[in-house]
Design a protein around this motif. Structure first.
Motif, PDB file in Angstrom:
ATOM      1  N   VAL A  21      46.283  40.938  26.830  1.00 24.17           N
ATOM      2  CA  VAL A  21      45.775  40.943  28.227  1.00 24.17           C
ATOM      3  C   VAL A  21      46.683  41.158  29.218  1.00 24.17           C
ATOM      4  O   VAL A  21      45.731  42.482  30.206  1.00 24.17           O
ATOM      5  CB  VAL A  21      44.864  39.618  28.037  1.00 24.17           C
ATOM      6  CG1 VAL A  21      44.131  39.172  29.744  1.00 24.17           C
ATOM      7  CG2 VAL A  21      43.837  39.033  27.729  1.00 24.17           C
ATOM      8  N   ASN A  41      37.940  39.578  38.663  1.00 23.91           N
ATOM      9  CA  ASN A  41      37.932  38.361  37.877  1.00 23.91           C
ATOM     10  C   ASN A  41      38.042  39.330  35.964  1.00 23.91           C
ATOM     11  O   ASN A  41      37.808  40.905  35.875  1.00 23.91           O
ATOM     12  CB  ASN A  41      35.922  38.391  37.284  1.00 23.91           C
ATOM     13  CG  ASN A  41      35.482  37.474  38.166  1.00 23.91           C
ATOM     14  OD1 ASN A  41      36.472  36.712  38.735  1.00 23.91           O
ATOM     15  ND2 ASN A  41      34.208  37.764  38.932  1.00 23.91           N
ATOM     16  N   ALA A  43      40.953  39.808  35.090  1.00 24.55           N
ATOM     17  CA  ALA A  43      42.884  41.149  35.866  1.00 24.55           C
ATOM     18  C   ALA A  43      43.622  40.485  34.577  1.00 24.55           C
ATOM     19  O   ALA A  43      44.181  41.082  34.252  1.00 24.55           O
ATOM     20  CB  ALA A  43      42.954  40.866  36.687  1.00 24.55           C
ATOM     21  N   GLU A  88      41.980  25.601  36.026  1.00 26.83           N
ATOM     22  CA  GLU A  88      40.460  25.582  36.526  1.00 26.83           C
ATOM     23  C   GLU A  88      39.653  24.458  36.255  1.00 26.83           C
ATOM     24  O   GLU A  88      39.245  24.359  37.353  1.00 26.83           O
ATOM     25  CB  GLU A  88      40.265  26.476  36.625  1.00 26.83           C
ATOM     26  CG  GLU A  88      39.938  28.074  37.479  1.00 26.83           C
ATOM     27  CD  GLU A  88      39.703  29.193  35.960  1.00 26.83           C
ATOM     28  OE1 GLU A  88      40.037  29.335  35.220  1.00 26.83           O
ATOM     29  OE2 GLU A  88      38.606  29.877  37.067  1.00 26.83           O
ATOM     30  N   GLN A 191      40.668  33.143  44.611  1.00 26.53           N
ATOM     31  CA  GLN A 191      39.513  33.980  45.436  1.00 26.53           C
ATOM     32  C   GLN A 191      39.545  34.165  46.556  1.00 26.53           C
ATOM     33  O   GLN A 191      38.979  35.176  47.192  1.00 26.53           O
ATOM     34  CB  GLN A 191      37.948  33.777  44.512  1.00 26.53           C
ATOM     35  CG  GLN A 191      38.414  33.760  43.281  1.00 26.53           C
ATOM     36  CD  GLN A 191      38.450  35.091  42.451  1.00 26.53           C
ATOM     37  OE1 GLN A 191      38.204  35.777  43.322  1.00 26.53           O
ATOM     38  NE2 GLN A 191      39.469  34.430  41.494  1.00 26.53           N
TER      39      GLN A 191
END
Ligand code: ATP
Length: 235
Positions: A21, A41, A43, A88, A191
């Motif tokens: 990734v 989003n 990334a 998260e 964000q």
């Protein structure tokens, strides 16, 4: 803030099921610094944080923490070394009270009192179960619990997910205080880019698994319009 490098990623590629990734990520966090990892989003920001905390294995590259190679260390060992990750989803024990959640991190009453100093609101709701807390209270509890572990490096992934901007505005500045009073460093994915850059020292912008820009928080803030057009999508 000093020049001492605390965390250093060199050419880190990491991913899932053999598919990378991220590709060749270089990233540094110095002692006492707040560093922001920004990007659209998908990334690879969360993936990068998981790799630092040993939650997914590296495919290529190295992660050095206090000049020690982190390869093959378990997440528990990394926590003992001072790398504390606030994921998260916050990972609270929903059935336990605020106080019990904090005691899972530390039985030392001084630790508990110290972290409640950063989030006094929690002191008023010590007997409340984590499940019934508001999103903002849950996030404060997740951060307080992480701080009770006396981190050297606090890794925070999308703290503001699901929180009203006014709550984010009240929590983010606490990071500055924490860093100044404890000397720890913070690496965060956030964000709320503008708010994050107000409290950060430096930032990296990630797109499609690569670092495409890095600079002081002021430099990145000054080029936000351009970055929004090219990398940061519609944020
Ligand atoms: P977001 O803000 O959406 O969380 P991000 O930059 O943190 O974005 P990642 O969560 O790191 O991005 O995801 C990067 C890529 O890895 C995405 O394409 C995602 O679909 C993929 N990915 C994430 N978790 C897994 C997983 N467990 N298995 C397979 N692929 C995954």
């Amino acid at each position: 803030e000093t020049d001492e490098v605390l965390l250093q990623l060199d050419s880190v590629s990491v991913g899932y099921g053999g598919t990378p990734v991220t590709q060749g990520v270089d990233l540094t966090v110095r002692r006492g610094e707040i560093v922001c990892l920004l990007g659209p989003n998908g990334a690879g920001k969360t993936t990068t944080l998981l790799a630092i905390s040993g939650l997914i294995p590296l495919m290529k590259g190295t992660v050095l923490f206090q000049q020690r190679d982190l390869l093959k260390r378990s997440p528990d060992a990394l926590t003992r070394m001072g790398i504390v990750h606030v994921p998260e989803d916050r990972s609270l024990f929903g059935g336990l009270t605020v106080e019990e959640n904090l005691k899972v991190a530390s039985r030392d009453p001084e630790d508990i009192a110290r972290v409640l100093g950063y989030f006094p609101k929690l002191g008023d709701i010590l007997d409340r179960r984590a499940t019934v807390l508001s999103g903002g209270e849950q996030q404060m509890l997740a951060l307080a619990r992480a701080l009770a572990l006396r981190p050297t490096l606090l890794i925070v992934d999308e703290m503001s997910l699901g929180l009203a901007p006014i709550i984010v505005e009240s929590i983010l500045p606490v990071f500055r205080r924490i860093v100044e009073e404890t000397g720890c460093s913070v690496l965060m994915v956030e964000q709320h880019v503008r708010l994050a850059l107000e409290i950060a020292d430096r930032a990296y912008v990630m797109s499609r698994g690569r670092i495409v820009r890095e600079g002081t928080a002021a430099e990145i803030a000054a080029s936000l319009d351009e970055l929004r057009g090219s990398y940061l999508g519609v944020q």
